[in-house]
Design an enzyme around this catalytic site. Sequence first.
Site, PDB file in Angstrom:
ATOM      1  N   THR A 143      22.188 -21.078  19.972  1.00 32.51           N
ATOM      2  CA  THR A 143      21.218 -20.031  19.631  1.00 32.51           C
ATOM      3  C   THR A 143      20.509 -20.328  18.317  1.00 32.51           C
ATOM      4  OG1 THR A 143      22.992 -18.718  18.624  1.00 32.51           O
ATOM      5  CG2 THR A 143      22.430 -18.231  20.913  1.00 32.51           C
ATOM      6  N   LYS A 164      24.886 -27.772  13.796  1.00 33.00           N
ATOM      7  CA  LYS A 164      24.446 -26.606  14.549  1.00 33.00           C
ATOM      8  C   LYS A 164      25.367 -25.460  14.209  1.00 33.00           C
ATOM      9  CE  LYS A 164      25.973 -24.901  17.819  1.00 33.00           C
ATOM     10  NZ  LYS A 164      26.925 -23.741  18.076  1.00 33.00           N
ATOM     11  N   GLY A 165      24.874 -24.252  14.392  1.00 32.34           N
ATOM     12  CA  GLY A 165      25.706 -23.092  14.162  1.00 32.34           C
ATOM     13  C   GLY A 165      24.934 -21.951  13.553  1.00 32.34           C
ATOM     14  N   VAL A 166      25.023 -20.795  14.192  1.00 31.92           N
ATOM     15  CA  VAL A 166      24.355 -19.600  13.674  1.00 31.92           C
ATOM     16  C   VAL A 166      25.184 -18.340  13.883  1.00 31.92           C
ATOM     17  CG1 VAL A 166      21.967 -20.401  13.832  1.00 31.92           C
ATOM     18  CG2 VAL A 166      23.071 -19.486  15.855  1.00 31.92           C
ATOM     19  N   THR A 175      33.361 -26.528   9.957  1.00 33.72           N
ATOM     20  CA  THR A 175      32.159 -25.802  10.311  1.00 33.72           C
ATOM     21  C   THR A 175      32.038 -25.684  11.813  1.00 33.72           C
ATOM     22  OG1 THR A 175      29.776 -25.709   9.977  1.00 33.72           O
ATOM     23  CG2 THR A 175      30.730 -27.876  10.327  1.00 33.72           C
ATOM     24  N   ASN A 377      23.969 -11.139  20.495  1.00 31.37           N
ATOM     25  CA  ASN A 377      25.354 -11.220  20.943  1.00 31.37           C
ATOM     26  C   ASN A 377      25.700 -10.201  22.025  1.00 31.37           C
ATOM     27  OD1 ASN A 377      26.842 -13.350  19.291  1.00 31.37           O
ATOM     28  ND2 ASN A 377      25.590 -12.303  17.773  1.00 31.37           N
TER      29      ASN A 377
END
Length: 382
Positions: A143, A164-166, A175, A377
């Site tokens: 996302t 990546k990562g949110v 992470t 979410n």
Amino acid sequence: MQFPRGFRADVGNIGIKDEFDDVLILATDRPVSTSGLYTQSRFAGPSVVVSREHGNDGHAAAWVAVARNANVATGAEGLANANELATLTAGAIGADRTDVLVAATGVIGRLLPMDRVRDWFVALDRSGEGADVETAARAIMTTDTHPKFAEANVGEARVVGIAKGVGMIEPNMATMLTAVTTDAQVDSAELDALWRRVVATTFNAVSIDTDTSTSDTALLFASGEAGSADVAELEMAVHQVALELTRQIAADGEGAETLIEVRVDGARDDDQAKRVGKAIVNSPLVKTAVHGADPNWGRVAMAIGKCSDDVDIDPDHVVIRFGSDEVYPTLLDDTELAELSAYMAQDEVLIHVSLGIASGSFTVYGCDLTDGYVRTNADYTT
């Protein structure tokens, strides 16, 4: 931007979402010094299990990552699929399968579409040039609103990282997904020690929503193609790249509009400073105040006060600032608070807390809490 010497990236689409690349192979032509840190979640995915085993000797030749499917809580079949992913990658690059690290990220509880995975590997053509850094970073997005990458130089060597990562982010080891590459030459033990120090003050200092992912993986590879580098200088360059990726992750938190940096100093030790910083950056009330550009310092005081086991925190010795403006104990009047709201409306907001105990310090990173986070979410799988 290209990866440092000795690295090649291949990307493609296996059809988890037809319009996006969703698989990445980041490879070298031989096993190189590698350090890997992984989630401490009790629901760690099969990819993490495989990578821990394959990377325990401090060397690897490739990392394969599948996006938009976490392959978590998928039992024996999920573990077999993660192992097969390593085997397929090894065959594609001419390596041993135990030298391949694996990652998968996305929806939990769904098996990898292995028929499509196998078809993609059969059709993979590595005769041309590999993918550039931005394309590789885009292939591991879920996302995320944009690809995350950074670079730095150290002598003749380069350091390049992607991430990546949110969401589902409060690492307890590393992470979400990140791979940092360098062509500097460094042995695996020294690389591992360096990476652990860097991760402690970068990726382990970020929190979006207090939730630790089942798939967190942070890797550092050193090909050695540029020759030896001063280890202290290399660590500074790796830290620079990791910190930039950390800030990009925090700023791109699901629905986020504001990057929050919480700097705590004057603590008993660095651990206490980190604990207080995390209490502040994780507070929904602090997050919503920042989102509303409301300089409500009382919410920061509340968050500090939640650290009830830290009995040496004395409110009479604490100083709270928004940016450079002290808001406690020197109280601002309503006019001054209204003027401060203009600062709170910026893309980045610094909350600076001095505890007045000793010299410990730590900085953590997060973001505001918006209705966009809820929308993202609430509809994640449907």
